[in-house]
Design a protein around this motif. Structure first.
Motif, PDB file in Angstrom:
ATOM      1  N   THR A 213     -53.649   4.485 -73.797  1.00  0.00           N
ATOM      2  CA  THR A 213     -54.839   4.640 -73.030  1.00  0.00           C
ATOM      3  C   THR A 213     -54.648   3.255 -72.109  1.00  0.00           C
ATOM      4  O   THR A 213     -54.243   2.121 -72.555  1.00  0.00           O
ATOM      5  CB  THR A 213     -56.112   4.302 -74.021  1.00  0.00           C
ATOM      6  N   ILE A 214     -55.250   3.378 -70.971  1.00  0.00           N
ATOM      7  CA  ILE A 214     -55.216   2.052 -70.097  1.00  0.00           C
ATOM      8  C   ILE A 214     -56.573   1.399 -70.592  1.00  0.00           C
ATOM      9  O   ILE A 214     -57.604   1.863 -70.324  1.00  0.00           O
ATOM     10  CB  ILE A 214     -55.311   2.672 -68.763  1.00  0.00           C
ATOM     11  N   LYS A 215     -56.318   0.137 -70.668  1.00  0.00           N
ATOM     12  CA  LYS A 215     -57.474  -0.846 -71.400  1.00  0.00           C
ATOM     13  C   LYS A 215     -57.470  -1.990 -69.858  1.00  0.00           C
ATOM     14  O   LYS A 215     -56.343  -2.457 -69.581  1.00  0.00           O
ATOM     15  CB  LYS A 215     -57.044  -1.537 -72.460  1.00  0.00           C
ATOM     16  N   LEU A 216     -58.661  -2.051 -69.418  1.00  0.00           N
ATOM     17  CA  LEU A 216     -58.930  -3.076 -68.384  1.00  0.00           C
ATOM     18  C   LEU A 216     -59.466  -4.422 -68.578  1.00  0.00           C
ATOM     19  O   LEU A 216     -60.514  -3.917 -69.589  1.00  0.00           O
ATOM     20  CB  LEU A 216     -59.559  -2.259 -67.446  1.00  0.00           C
ATOM     21  N   ILE A 217     -59.166  -5.310 -68.079  1.00  0.00           N
ATOM     22  CA  ILE A 217     -60.032  -6.617 -68.489  1.00  0.00           C
ATOM     23  C   ILE A 217     -60.401  -7.092 -66.932  1.00  0.00           C
ATOM     24  O   ILE A 217     -59.749  -7.196 -65.867  1.00  0.00           O
ATOM     25  CB  ILE A 217     -59.422  -7.559 -69.316  1.00  0.00           C
ATOM     26  N   ASN A 218     -61.536  -7.887 -66.840  1.00  0.00           N
ATOM     27  CA  ASN A 218     -61.938  -8.376 -65.683  1.00  0.00           C
ATOM     28  C   ASN A 218     -61.471  -9.671 -65.769  1.00  0.00           C
ATOM     29  O   ASN A 218     -61.529 -10.545 -66.599  1.00  0.00           O
ATOM     30  CB  ASN A 218     -63.684  -8.480 -65.843  1.00  0.00           C
ATOM     31  N   ILE A 219     -60.848 -10.134 -64.233  1.00  0.00           N
ATOM     32  CA  ILE A 219     -60.189 -11.412 -64.161  1.00  0.00           C
ATOM     33  C   ILE A 219     -61.060 -12.212 -63.129  1.00  0.00           C
ATOM     34  O   ILE A 219     -60.738 -13.178 -62.504  1.00  0.00           O
ATOM     35  CB  ILE A 219     -58.800 -11.349 -63.764  1.00  0.00           C
ATOM     36  N   GLY A 220     -62.291 -11.975 -63.024  1.00  0.00           N
ATOM     37  CA  GLY A 220     -63.136 -12.533 -61.932  1.00  0.00           C
ATOM     38  C   GLY A 220     -63.476 -11.799 -60.637  1.00  0.00           C
ATOM     39  O   GLY A 220     -62.639 -11.078 -60.195  1.00  0.00           O
ATOM     40  N   PHE A 221     -64.619 -11.854 -60.159  1.00  0.00           N
ATOM     41  CA  PHE A 221     -65.344 -11.433 -59.130  1.00  0.00           C
ATOM     42  C   PHE A 221     -65.053  -9.777 -58.946  1.00  0.00           C
ATOM     43  O   PHE A 221     -64.976  -9.358 -58.109  1.00  0.00           O
ATOM     44  CB  PHE A 221     -64.666 -12.049 -57.893  1.00  0.00           C
ATOM     45  N   GLY A 222     -65.267  -9.236 -60.132  1.00  0.00           N
ATOM     46  CA  GLY A 222     -65.205  -7.918 -60.063  1.00  0.00           C
ATOM     47  C   GLY A 222     -63.675  -7.315 -60.104  1.00  0.00           C
ATOM     48  O   GLY A 222     -63.488  -5.997 -60.028  1.00  0.00           O
ATOM     49  N   ASN A 223     -62.672  -8.138 -60.081  1.00  0.00           N
ATOM     50  CA  ASN A 223     -61.268  -7.743 -60.198  1.00  0.00           C
ATOM     51  C   ASN A 223     -60.523  -7.210 -61.461  1.00  0.00           C
ATOM     52  O   ASN A 223     -61.174  -8.118 -62.550  1.00  0.00           O
ATOM     53  CB  ASN A 223     -60.396  -8.944 -59.624  1.00  0.00           C
ATOM     54  N   ILE A 224     -60.222  -6.069 -61.689  1.00  0.00           N
ATOM     55  CA  ILE A 224     -59.841  -5.690 -63.017  1.00  0.00           C
ATOM     56  C   ILE A 224     -58.379  -5.525 -63.077  1.00  0.00           C
ATOM     57  O   ILE A 224     -57.393  -5.158 -62.122  1.00  0.00           O
ATOM     58  CB  ILE A 224     -60.443  -4.115 -63.146  1.00  0.00           C
ATOM     59  N   VAL A 225     -57.663  -5.947 -64.381  1.00  0.00           N
ATOM     60  CA  VAL A 225     -56.263  -5.817 -64.556  1.00  0.00           C
ATOM     61  C   VAL A 225     -56.050  -4.972 -65.702  1.00  0.00           C
ATOM     62  O   VAL A 225     -57.119  -5.012 -66.612  1.00  0.00           O
ATOM     63  CB  VAL A 225     -55.567  -7.024 -64.680  1.00  0.00           C
ATOM     64  N   ASN A 226     -55.093  -4.204 -65.535  1.00  0.00           N
ATOM     65  CA  ASN A 226     -54.537  -3.213 -66.758  1.00  0.00           C
ATOM     66  C   ASN A 226     -54.087  -4.365 -68.030  1.00  0.00           C
ATOM     67  O   ASN A 226     -52.921  -4.780 -67.770  1.00  0.00           O
ATOM     68  CB  ASN A 226     -53.425  -2.437 -66.398  1.00  0.00           C
ATOM     69  N   ALA A 227     -54.834  -4.327 -69.076  1.00  0.00           N
ATOM     70  CA  ALA A 227     -54.554  -5.406 -70.144  1.00  0.00           C
ATOM     71  C   ALA A 227     -53.122  -5.194 -70.910  1.00  0.00           C
ATOM     72  O   ALA A 227     -52.643  -5.892 -70.996  1.00  0.00           O
ATOM     73  CB  ALA A 227     -55.620  -5.282 -71.203  1.00  0.00           C
ATOM     74  N   ASN A 228     -52.701  -3.691 -70.817  1.00  0.00           N
ATOM     75  CA  ASN A 228     -51.558  -3.314 -71.424  1.00  0.00           C
ATOM     76  C   ASN A 228     -50.209  -3.921 -70.592  1.00  0.00           C
ATOM     77  O   ASN A 228     -49.252  -4.016 -71.232  1.00  0.00           O
ATOM     78  CB  ASN A 228     -51.295  -1.862 -71.611  1.00  0.00           C
ATOM     79  N   ARG A 229     -50.516  -4.230 -69.341  1.00  0.00           N
ATOM     80  CA  ARG A 229     -49.276  -4.774 -68.435  1.00  0.00           C
ATOM     81  C   ARG A 229     -49.015  -6.279 -68.524  1.00  0.00           C
ATOM     82  O   ARG A 229     -48.281  -6.775 -68.086  1.00  0.00           O
ATOM     83  CB  ARG A 229     -49.502  -4.231 -67.380  1.00  0.00           C
ATOM     84  N   ILE A 230     -49.970  -7.136 -69.114  1.00  0.00           N
ATOM     85  CA  ILE A 230     -50.044  -8.528 -69.011  1.00  0.00           C
ATOM     86  C   ILE A 230     -48.912  -8.980 -70.228  1.00  0.00           C
ATOM     87  O   ILE A 230     -49.124  -8.793 -71.303  1.00  0.00           O
ATOM     88  CB  ILE A 230     -51.438  -8.969 -69.210  1.00  0.00           C
ATOM     89  N   ILE A 231     -48.283  -9.932 -69.650  1.00  0.00           N
ATOM     90  CA  ILE A 231     -47.135 -10.684 -70.480  1.00  0.00           C
ATOM     91  C   ILE A 231     -47.777 -12.037 -70.654  1.00  0.00           C
ATOM     92  O   ILE A 231     -47.722 -12.485 -71.909  1.00  0.00           O
ATOM     93  CB  ILE A 231     -45.830 -10.790 -69.667  1.00  0.00           C
ATOM     94  N   SER A 232     -48.109 -12.717 -69.714  1.00  0.00           N
ATOM     95  CA  SER A 232     -48.495 -14.018 -69.881  1.00  0.00           C
ATOM     96  C   SER A 232     -49.657 -14.420 -69.075  1.00  0.00           C
ATOM     97  O   SER A 232     -49.943 -14.125 -67.909  1.00  0.00           O
ATOM     98  CB  SER A 232     -47.548 -15.061 -69.931  1.00  0.00           C
ATOM     99  N   ILE A 233     -50.631 -15.469 -69.621  1.00  0.00           N
ATOM    100  CA  ILE A 233     -51.606 -15.871 -68.685  1.00  0.00           C
ATOM    101  C   ILE A 233     -51.438 -17.691 -68.719  1.00  0.00           C
ATOM    102  O   ILE A 233     -51.548 -18.279 -69.903  1.00  0.00           O
ATOM    103  CB  ILE A 233     -52.989 -15.603 -69.462  1.00  0.00           C
ATOM    104  N   VAL A 234     -51.211 -18.041 -67.688  1.00  0.00           N
ATOM    105  CA  VAL A 234     -50.657 -19.616 -67.641  1.00  0.00           C
ATOM    106  C   VAL A 234     -51.752 -20.464 -66.684  1.00  0.00           C
ATOM    107  O   VAL A 234     -52.131 -19.697 -65.732  1.00  0.00           O
ATOM    108  CB  VAL A 234     -49.273 -19.717 -67.339  1.00  0.00           C
TER     109      VAL A 234
END
Length: 88
Positions: A3-24
């Protein structure tokens, strides 16, 4: 099928959480080089709306996403999202 899980990264922008490798954080020289390299390869997504970059999100598709939200905040949203997943 995942399933595609989405997270808000600010200002209404959404990213597929399953595709994130790192947040730096964007301060270090190696991360600045990663950003410049992604810009040159047309793989940079600027989701800051002109504000200061506070988090750099690297995905498994080799995209680099700039966010104006703190890395800790994005990570909390990601962890909170994963907790909601396990409750189901």
């Amino acid at each position: 099928m995942a399933t595609i899980k989405l997270i808000n990264i600010g200002f209404g922008n959404i990213v597929n959480a399953n595709r994130i490798i790192s947040i730096v954080s964007p301060e270090s020289a190696p991360i600045k080089r990663i950003i410049q390299d992604a810009r040159e390869r047309c793989m940079l997504i600027d989701a800051t709306y002109g504000r200061r970059t506070r988090a750099v999100i690297i995905t498994d598709s080799d995209h680099v996403i700039l966010s104006a939200v703190q890395p800790e905040t994005v990570a909390q949203r990601l962890v909170h999202h994963k907790d909601d997943e396990s409750d189901e």
